[in-house]
Motif scaffolding. Structure first.
Motif, short mmCIF file in Angstrom:
data_model
loop_
_atom_site.label_atom_id
_atom_site.label_comp_id
_atom_site.label_asym_id
_atom_site.label_seq_id
_atom_site.Cartn_x
_atom_site.Cartn_y
_atom_site.Cartn_z
N ILE A 149 0.82 -1.56 0.00
CA ILE A 149 -0.01 -0.06 0.12
C ILE A 149 1.13 1.36 0.10
N GLN A 150 0.32 2.47 -0.54
CA GLN A 150 1.20 3.52 -0.88
C GLN A 150 0.67 4.83 -0.37
N ARG A 151 0.48 4.80 1.24
CA ARG A 151 0.16 6.28 1.82
C ARG A 151 0.77 6.23 2.67
N ARG A 152 0.65 7.65 3.32
CA ARG A 152 1.17 7.76 4.51
C ARG A 152 0.81 7.47 6.23
N ARG A 153 1.81 7.35 6.53
CA ARG A 153 2.08 6.31 7.68
C ARG A 153 1.03 7.29 9.15
N THR A 154 0.56 6.33 9.87
CA THR A 154 -1.01 7.08 10.56
C THR A 154 -0.16 6.77 11.70
N GLU A 155 -1.21 7.27 12.76
CA GLU A 155 -0.54 6.92 14.55
C GLU A 155 -0.74 5.77 14.39
N THR A 156 -1.68 5.16 14.02
CA THR A 156 -2.19 3.86 13.75
C THR A 156 -0.58 2.35 13.36
N ASP A 157 0.06 3.32 12.48
CA ASP A 157 0.76 2.44 11.92
C ASP A 157 2.54 2.14 13.36
N GLU A 158 2.32 3.52 14.02
CA GLU A 158 3.37 4.31 14.75
C GLU A 158 2.91 3.16 16.39
N LEU A 159 1.65 2.41 16.01
CA LEU A 159 1.64 1.90 17.51
C LEU A 159 1.49 0.38 16.66
N GLN A 160 1.50 0.16 15.33
CA GLN A 160 1.54 -1.44 14.99
C GLN A 160 3.49 -1.62 14.80
N ILE A 161 4.58 -0.87 15.04
CA ILE A 161 5.95 -0.10 14.55
C ILE A 161 6.10 -2.01 14.62
N ARG A 162 6.45 -2.35 15.69
CA ARG A 162 6.81 -3.24 16.42
C ARG A 162 5.92 -4.59 15.53
N THR A 163 5.07 -4.69 14.52
CA THR A 163 4.72 -5.55 13.90
C THR A 163 5.80 -5.51 12.37
N PHE A 164 6.29 -4.69 11.88
CA PHE A 164 6.90 -4.80 10.82
C PHE A 164 8.84 -5.00 11.82
N PHE A 165 9.39 -4.26 12.23
CA PHE A 165 10.60 -5.25 13.00
C PHE A 165 10.00 -5.01 14.42
N SER A 166 11.10 -5.63 15.66
CA SER A 166 11.39 -5.49 17.06
C SER A 166 12.43 -5.90 16.88
N GLU A 167 12.80 -5.54 18.48
CA GLU A 167 14.55 -5.62 18.42
C GLU A 167 15.13 -7.04 18.33
N GLY A 168 15.80 -7.14 17.96
CA GLY A 168 16.91 -8.28 17.73
C GLY A 168 16.64 -8.81 15.79
N ASP A 169 15.58 -8.64 15.47
CA ASP A 169 15.10 -8.95 14.28
C ASP A 169 16.63 -8.30 12.95
N LEU A 170 17.01 -9.37 11.99
CA LEU A 170 17.82 -8.91 11.53
C LEU A 170 17.59 -8.08 9.89
N VAL A 171 18.15 -7.37 9.36
CA VAL A 171 17.02 -6.99 7.84
C VAL A 171 18.27 -6.82 7.42
N VAL A 172 18.41 -6.31 6.30
CA VAL A 172 19.48 -6.16 5.49
C VAL A 172 19.09 -4.79 4.72
N ALA A 173 19.49 -3.54 4.59
CA ALA A 173 18.37 -1.92 3.78
C ALA A 173 19.67 -1.54 2.81
N GLU A 174 19.77 -0.10 2.75
CA GLU A 174 20.93 0.14 1.14
C GLU A 174 21.07 2.30 2.68
N VAL A 175 21.49 2.54 2.28
CA VAL A 175 22.15 3.84 3.24
C VAL A 175 21.55 4.58 2.58
N GLN A 176 20.75 5.31 2.60
CA GLN A 176 20.09 6.54 1.51
C GLN A 176 20.46 8.13 2.19
#
Length: 363
Positions: A149-176
């Motif tokens: 979904i392409q939209r702006r992040r809302t307060e609901t997304d902030e409350l559910q932020i740990r559903t994306f990544f939480s402490e200890g998760d390994l991620v691969v990303a790019e330096v922006q």
């Protein structure tokens, strides 16, 4: 291996009228570092001249004002001199003096592909450890939402932020983006970025120096392990079988992820090409799942073999990139077959690692 730094030897002083003394002996236009030591100004500490010499923090490199200070050095005003700020090897480029540290943390650059671990969750961002001096930031606005979904992040997304990544998760990303203090801002707006699972993590030397991961055209690739899997009794023998492939992510920061191949994820998504429609189709609800899938024992064996190849390359001072890893893996498979292909053939340290390195160097 611990490094022993020997006490620097005192440089013998020379008289300016000595016939062997020549202040213009540097053929590249520079000044001889030993030439600035005269009877009128005795040397308090040793001067270094060659690139292979090791300097220690606080050691005077030169007092000649014609030289400019580079990375790993600092200047003093009384008396005017260039001193080393780190322990490392001296590098001389025209009139520029710099010190390459023997061991240094990763320095982010825009466009680098990095592997990191989430260490802190804040209101609208994650703090990620990428091996740098400062923790990198991953904003909530820089990740893909489930379903594409392409939209702006809302307060609901902030409350559910740990559903994306939480402490200890390994991620691969790019330096922006980079801040003035050297802090990095990451993003995962691609199918080949995101949470890592179904694999093995390894930390080796990064691009800071010596043997280790280097910046290359491709930092992620798919390694075909079908021959080794078929020889060990695993896999189905089909060319498109995911059990016959392994995904390798070489983080520029020295963090490596080796995992079971999943079609449409990781390096496989890179070859499919960009597109918003494709993102909406592939960013499913399980893209942020932390549950590992079942991995065949034969694939786990080859994942361990790839890790052994990477460790052998680093131990013998060789670069770690796609070409070296692929060539090293195939050579390790041939060595295992020649030695009987037992459980002990996965070990690539000691004499076996030396044989592997010598073979790769001889190519």
């Amino acid at each position: 291996m611990p490094i022993t730094i020997l006490q620097p030897a005192q440089v013998p002083t020379r008289h300016p009228r000595d016939a062997s003394y020549d202040s213009d002996s540097d053929s590249e236009g520079g000044v001889d570092l030993e030439g600035d030591v005269t009877m009128t100004r005795p040397a308090k500490r040793a001067r270094r001249t060659d690139d292979d010499s090791i300097v220690t923090p606080g050691e005077v490199i030169t007092e000649d004002p014609q030289w400019m200070r580079g990375h790993g050095t600092y200047t003093t005003t009384a008396p005017p001199a260039i001193l080393s700020s780190v322990a490392g090897t001296l590098a001389k480029t025209n009139k520029l003096l710099s010190v390459r540290p023997l061991r240094a943390r990763y320095t982010p650059e825009i466009g680098d592909l990095v592997v990191g671990r989430v260490v802190e969750v804040q209101a609208r961002r994650w703090r990620v450890d990428v091996g740098a001096s400062l923790l990198a930031q991953l904003p909530l606005s820089a990740v893909n939402l489930p379903g594409g979904i392409q939209r702006r992040r809302t307060e609901t997304d902030e409350l559910q932020i740990r559903t994306f990544f939480s402490e200890g998760d390994l991620v691969v990303a790019e330096v922006q983006q980079l801040y003035g203090d050297g802090g990095a801002v990451l993003h995962t707006r691609s199918l080949r970025f995101g949470k890592l699972r179904n694999g093995l993590f390894a930390a080796v030397a990064g691009t800071g120096g010596g043997g280790g991961v280097v910046r290359a055209k491709r930092q992620t690739f798919v390694l075909d392990v079908g021959r080794a899997v078929a020889g060990s009794g695993g896999g189905t023998g089909g060319a498109a079988d995911d059990a016959d492939k392994v995904d390798v992510v070489l983080g520029v920061n020295g963090y490596i992820w080796i995992s079971r191949h999943v079609e449409g994820e990781g390096p496989a998504a890179e070859a499919a090409g960009p597109g918003i429609t494709r993102v909406e189709e592939n960013v499913g609800l399980n893209v942020y799942s932390s549950q590992n899938d079942a991995i065949p024992p034969a694939t786990m064996r080859e994942v361990a073999r790839v890790r052994g190849v990477v460790q052998a390359l680093v131990e013998h001072g060789l670069r770690v990139d796609e070409d070296m890893v692929v060539a090293g893996y195939h050579e390790a498979v041939e060595m295992a077959r020649a030695d009987g292909d037992g459980d002990d053939t996965l070990y690539l340290g000691g004499e076996r690692g030396r044989r592997l390195a010598d073979t790769l160097i001889g190519r």
